[in-house]
Design a protein around this motif. Structure first.
Motif, PDB file in Angstrom:
ATOM      1  N   GLN A 204      98.462  32.339  89.745  1.00  0.00           N
ATOM      2  CA  GLN A 204      97.130  32.027  90.105  1.00  0.00           C
ATOM      3  C   GLN A 204      97.311  30.632  90.985  1.00  0.00           C
ATOM      4  OE1 GLN A 204      94.918  31.970  86.423  1.00  0.00           O
ATOM      5  NE2 GLN A 204      94.964  34.114  86.205  1.00  0.00           N
ATOM      6  N   ARG A 205      97.791  29.778  90.539  1.00  0.00           N
ATOM      7  CA  ARG A 205      97.933  28.531  91.270  1.00  0.00           C
ATOM      8  C   ARG A 205      98.873  28.372  92.650  1.00  0.00           C
ATOM      9  NH1 ARG A 205      98.841  23.273  86.997  1.00  0.00           N
ATOM     10  NH2 ARG A 205      97.420  24.224  85.275  1.00  0.00           N
ATOM     11  N   GLY A 206      99.953  29.178  92.763  1.00  0.00           N
ATOM     12  CA  GLY A 206     100.380  29.144  94.032  1.00  0.00           C
ATOM     13  C   GLY A 206     100.695  30.347  94.689  1.00  0.00           C
ATOM     14  N   LYS A 207      99.882  31.461  94.138  1.00  0.00           N
ATOM     15  CA  LYS A 207     100.016  32.954  94.748  1.00  0.00           C
ATOM     16  C   LYS A 207     101.411  33.354  94.577  1.00  0.00           C
ATOM     17  CE  LYS A 207      95.757  33.384  95.401  1.00  0.00           C
ATOM     18  NZ  LYS A 207      94.897  34.392  94.594  1.00  0.00           N
ATOM     19  N   THR A 208     102.308  32.975  93.584  1.00  0.00           N
ATOM     20  CA  THR A 208     103.652  33.302  93.597  1.00  0.00           C
ATOM     21  C   THR A 208     103.776  34.580  93.309  1.00  0.00           C
ATOM     22  OG1 THR A 208     104.102  30.964  92.830  1.00  0.00           O
ATOM     23  CG2 THR A 208     105.676  32.707  92.249  1.00  0.00           C
ATOM     24  N   THR A 209     104.522  35.221  93.919  1.00  0.00           N
ATOM     25  CA  THR A 209     104.768  36.921  94.055  1.00  0.00           C
ATOM     26  C   THR A 209     105.924  36.911  92.980  1.00  0.00           C
ATOM     27  OG1 THR A 209     104.576  37.066  96.307  1.00  0.00           O
ATOM     28  CG2 THR A 209     105.497  38.921  94.946  1.00  0.00           C
ATOM     29  N   ILE A 210     105.597  37.766  91.741  1.00  0.00           N
ATOM     30  CA  ILE A 210     106.599  37.991  90.673  1.00  0.00           C
ATOM     31  C   ILE A 210     106.785  39.486  90.354  1.00  0.00           C
ATOM     32  CG2 ILE A 210     106.605  37.726  87.930  1.00  0.00           C
ATOM     33  CD1 ILE A 210     104.717  35.332  88.446  1.00  0.00           C
ATOM     34  N   ILE A 211     108.188  39.680  90.254  1.00  0.00           N
ATOM     35  CA  ILE A 211     108.592  40.859  89.734  1.00  0.00           C
ATOM     36  C   ILE A 211     109.252  40.655  88.270  1.00  0.00           C
ATOM     37  CG2 ILE A 211     110.434  42.607  90.155  1.00  0.00           C
ATOM     38  CD1 ILE A 211     110.101  42.341  93.041  1.00  0.00           C
ATOM     39  N   LEU A 212     108.646  41.656  87.428  1.00  0.00           N
ATOM     40  CA  LEU A 212     108.918  41.408  85.926  1.00  0.00           C
ATOM     41  C   LEU A 212     109.888  42.659  85.614  1.00  0.00           C
ATOM     42  CD1 LEU A 212     108.471  40.030  83.125  1.00  0.00           C
ATOM     43  CD2 LEU A 212     106.264  41.151  83.042  1.00  0.00           C
ATOM     44  N   THR A 213     110.877  42.680  85.029  1.00  0.00           N
ATOM     45  CA  THR A 213     111.452  43.528  84.361  1.00  0.00           C
ATOM     46  C   THR A 213     111.356  43.309  82.867  1.00  0.00           C
ATOM     47  OG1 THR A 213     113.867  43.029  84.182  1.00  0.00           O
ATOM     48  CG2 THR A 213     113.092  43.746  86.438  1.00  0.00           C
ATOM     49  N   THR A 214     111.098  44.297  82.213  1.00  0.00           N
ATOM     50  CA  THR A 214     111.026  44.032  80.688  1.00  0.00           C
ATOM     51  C   THR A 214     111.125  45.356  80.091  1.00  0.00           C
ATOM     52  OG1 THR A 214     109.392  43.115  78.888  1.00  0.00           O
ATOM     53  CG2 THR A 214     108.388  44.069  81.076  1.00  0.00           C
ATOM     54  N   HIS A 215     111.299  45.282  78.565  1.00  0.00           N
ATOM     55  CA  HIS A 215     111.135  46.579  77.595  1.00  0.00           C
ATOM     56  C   HIS A 215     109.890  46.132  77.105  1.00  0.00           C
ATOM     57  CE1 HIS A 215     115.410  47.289  78.715  1.00  0.00           C
ATOM     58  NE2 HIS A 215     114.940  48.617  78.459  1.00  0.00           N
ATOM     59  N   ASP A 216     109.325  45.106  77.028  1.00  0.00           N
ATOM     60  CA  ASP A 216     108.253  44.543  76.144  1.00  0.00           C
ATOM     61  C   ASP A 216     106.972  45.304  76.842  1.00  0.00           C
ATOM     62  OD1 ASP A 216     106.079  43.391  74.939  1.00  0.00           O
ATOM     63  OD2 ASP A 216     107.478  41.709  74.040  1.00  0.00           O
ATOM     64  N   LEU A 217     106.258  46.164  76.432  1.00  0.00           N
ATOM     65  CA  LEU A 217     105.252  46.789  77.278  1.00  0.00           C
ATOM     66  C   LEU A 217     103.830  45.917  77.168  1.00  0.00           C
ATOM     67  CD1 LEU A 217     105.904  50.610  76.337  1.00  0.00           C
ATOM     68  CD2 LEU A 217     106.418  49.245  78.495  1.00  0.00           C
ATOM     69  N   GLY A 218     103.963  45.064  76.239  1.00  0.00           N
ATOM     70  CA  GLY A 218     102.813  44.084  75.976  1.00  0.00           C
ATOM     71  C   GLY A 218     102.726  43.244  77.286  1.00  0.00           C
ATOM     72  N   ASP A 219     104.092  42.829  77.636  1.00  0.00           N
ATOM     73  CA  ASP A 219     104.125  41.951  79.007  1.00  0.00           C
ATOM     74  C   ASP A 219     103.513  42.765  80.071  1.00  0.00           C
ATOM     75  OD1 ASP A 219     105.520  40.256  77.449  1.00  0.00           O
ATOM     76  OD2 ASP A 219     107.469  40.685  78.342  1.00  0.00           O
ATOM     77  N   ILE A 220     103.778  44.309  80.167  1.00  0.00           N
ATOM     78  CA  ILE A 220     103.092  44.983  81.327  1.00  0.00           C
ATOM     79  C   ILE A 220     101.417  45.005  81.276  1.00  0.00           C
ATOM     80  CG2 ILE A 220     103.191  47.093  82.448  1.00  0.00           C
ATOM     81  CD1 ILE A 220     105.771  45.746  82.672  1.00  0.00           C
ATOM     82  N   GLN A 221     101.192  45.373  80.069  1.00  0.00           N
ATOM     83  CA  GLN A 221      99.635  45.435  79.876  1.00  0.00           C
ATOM     84  C   GLN A 221      99.003  44.188  80.276  1.00  0.00           C
ATOM     85  OE1 GLN A 221      99.808  47.343  75.941  1.00  0.00           O
ATOM     86  NE2 GLN A 221      98.198  48.999  76.774  1.00  0.00           N
ATOM     87  N   GLU A 222      99.629  43.020  79.735  1.00  0.00           N
ATOM     88  CA  GLU A 222      98.898  41.724  79.798  1.00  0.00           C
ATOM     89  C   GLU A 222      98.876  40.964  81.291  1.00  0.00           C
ATOM     90  OE1 GLU A 222      97.460  38.079  77.659  1.00  0.00           O
ATOM     91  OE2 GLU A 222      98.105  40.037  76.722  1.00  0.00           O
ATOM     92  N   LEU A 223      99.913  41.371  82.074  1.00  0.00           N
ATOM     93  CA  LEU A 223     100.477  40.595  83.380  1.00  0.00           C
ATOM     94  C   LEU A 223      99.993  41.395  84.380  1.00  0.00           C
ATOM     95  CD1 LEU A 223     103.606  38.859  81.750  1.00  0.00           C
ATOM     96  CD2 LEU A 223     101.180  37.911  82.474  1.00  0.00           C
ATOM     97  N   CYS A 224     100.615  42.704  84.458  1.00  0.00           N
ATOM     98  CA  CYS A 224     101.063  43.378  85.740  1.00  0.00           C
ATOM     99  C   CYS A 224      99.683  44.357  86.305  1.00  0.00           C
ATOM    100  CB  CYS A 224     102.050  44.219  85.500  1.00  0.00           C
ATOM    101  SG  CYS A 224     103.560  43.774  85.253  1.00  0.00           S
ATOM    102  N   ARG A 225      99.765  44.113  87.742  1.00  0.00           N
ATOM    103  CA  ARG A 225      98.592  44.802  88.325  1.00  0.00           C
ATOM    104  C   ARG A 225      99.136  46.230  88.676  1.00  0.00           C
ATOM    105  NH1 ARG A 225      98.444  39.674  91.626  1.00  0.00           N
ATOM    106  NH2 ARG A 225      97.085  38.027  90.320  1.00  0.00           N
ATOM    107  N   ARG A 226     100.450  46.195  88.960  1.00  0.00           N
ATOM    108  CA  ARG A 226     101.224  47.267  89.483  1.00  0.00           C
ATOM    109  C   ARG A 226     102.283  47.648  88.766  1.00  0.00           C
ATOM    110  NH1 ARG A 226     103.897  47.056  95.103  1.00  0.00           N
ATOM    111  NH2 ARG A 226     105.256  49.249  95.349  1.00  0.00           N
ATOM    112  N   VAL A 227     102.920  48.696  88.453  1.00  0.00           N
ATOM    113  CA  VAL A 227     104.056  49.208  87.714  1.00  0.00           C
ATOM    114  C   VAL A 227     105.021  49.987  88.771  1.00  0.00           C
ATOM    115  CG1 VAL A 227     103.468  48.877  85.529  1.00  0.00           C
ATOM    116  CG2 VAL A 227     103.035  50.799  86.485  1.00  0.00           C
TER     117      VAL A 227
END
Length: 330
Positions: A204-227
């Motif tokens: 939010q602060r720097g409009k940093t683009t983030i690619i997140l690989t994870t097995h924790d699907l809570g991370d996906i629900q909490e953070l990702c606009r796209r999968v």
């Protein structure tokens, strides 16, 4: 504006085929048969600046291999990668100055130094100006309170503290793109909350683009606009999480507790279970809303309590994998 462009990316490697048994063991000493394995199989996608994208898949799907190629650590067999218009294979030094990378199982911190000394070392490596370094460290400290353990030797940090240190280290030089490979692996609930908070705030602060690989699907629900879902080296789904849920699991379950045992059918819902005064209705979200269903049923019998069950994200992802496996086998 797309900050990441991936076109027909392929990564192959040679695998030695060993024959079994005593005769095979002897033969393996003199003759080595190899086969070509595709870890990444013709992947294409683009990511807009400021997006948080979940890049997920089962073990061995090709996630980490893709991230290593995006960050220039590994060279692709074929295909093209552009990070802000620059190829990490042709000009890795220039690209790396604009990247932050965190591998959850490998720390970039120097175990023989205090955490603060590691930050100072990275300041010199990236040639960060004093003012920028101080400002960035101050901003990151607001999120993680690293001043509490900044003078602690890295080898003495807890897993959660070390992950926070790695995240701060990755952001000290103000990268526009951040690759996070399993950043919450092994962390407790509180540490996971801190990491997720960090990801949201730097985005939010720097409009940093983030690619997140994870097995924790809570991370996906909490953070990702796209999968982007990858399996066996290929992209099998790419879109918003809501679209994926609607596509794979268009149904919801409405749980109604009546004051007395009763069975009330509805033309747009299926009664999947009845137990005493509780009925569970299964309905399509595109045919009727839960509010309308409740209203219709309440006209026939008074309702004591209601509950609504959405499809679980882990069930959705599991279904995608099984569908892909079935289509490949057929």
């Amino acid at each position: 504006m797309n900050i990441i462009e991936v076109s027909h990316l392929v990564k192959e490697y040679k695998k030695i085929k060993k024959e079994r048994g005593l005769r095979g063991a002897v033969k393996n000493l003199f003759v080595q048969n190899t086969e070509t394995v595709r870890a990444v199989d013709d992947i294409s996608f683009s990511i807009e600046k400021g997006d948080i994208v979940g890049y997920i898949g089962p073990n061995g799907a090709g996630k980490s291999t893709t991230v290593k190629m995006l960050s220039g650590i590994m060279r692709p067999t074929s295909g093209e990668i552009l990070i802000d218009g620059i190829s990490p294979q042709k000009d890795r030094k220039r690209v790396v100055r604009n990247l932050g990378v965190v591998f959850g199982q490998r720390s970039q911190l120097n175990w023989d130094l205090r955490l603060g000394e590691t930050f100072e070392l990275l300041k010199r490596i990236y040639q960060i100006e004093d003012k920028t370094y101080t400002e960035n460290l101050g901003t990151l400290n607001e999120i993680f309170q690293i001043d509490r353990f900044i003078d602690t030797p890295v080898r003495q940090l807890s897993l959660g503290q070390r992950m926070r240190g790695d995240l701060v280290a990755a952001m000290l030089h103000s990268p526009e793109v951040l690759f996070l490979d399993e950043p919450t692996i092994g962390l407790d609930v509180e540490a996971k909350y801190s990491v997720r908070k960090f990801i949201k705030e730097v985005n939010q602060r720097g409009k940093t683009t983030i690619i997140l690989t994870t097995h924790d699907l809570g991370d996906i629900q909490e953070l990702c606009r796209r999968v982007i879902i990858i399996n066996e080296g290929a992209v099998i789904e790419d879109g918003s999480l809501d679209e994926l849920i609607d596509k794979i699991a268009p149904y919801r379950h409405l749980i109604i507790d009546f004051y007395h045992p009763v069975t009330i059918p509805h033309p747009h819902a299926e009664i999947v279970s009845v137990r005493e005064a509780r009925s569970v209705y299964r309905f399509r979200k595109d045919e009727i809303t839960a509010a309308r269903l409740i209203e219709d049923i309440s006209h026939t019998a008074p309702i004591k309590e209601v509950g609504l069950e959405e499809a679980k994200i882990d069930d959705i992802i599991r279904t995608v994998y099984h569908q892909r496996k079935a289509s490949v086998q057929s």
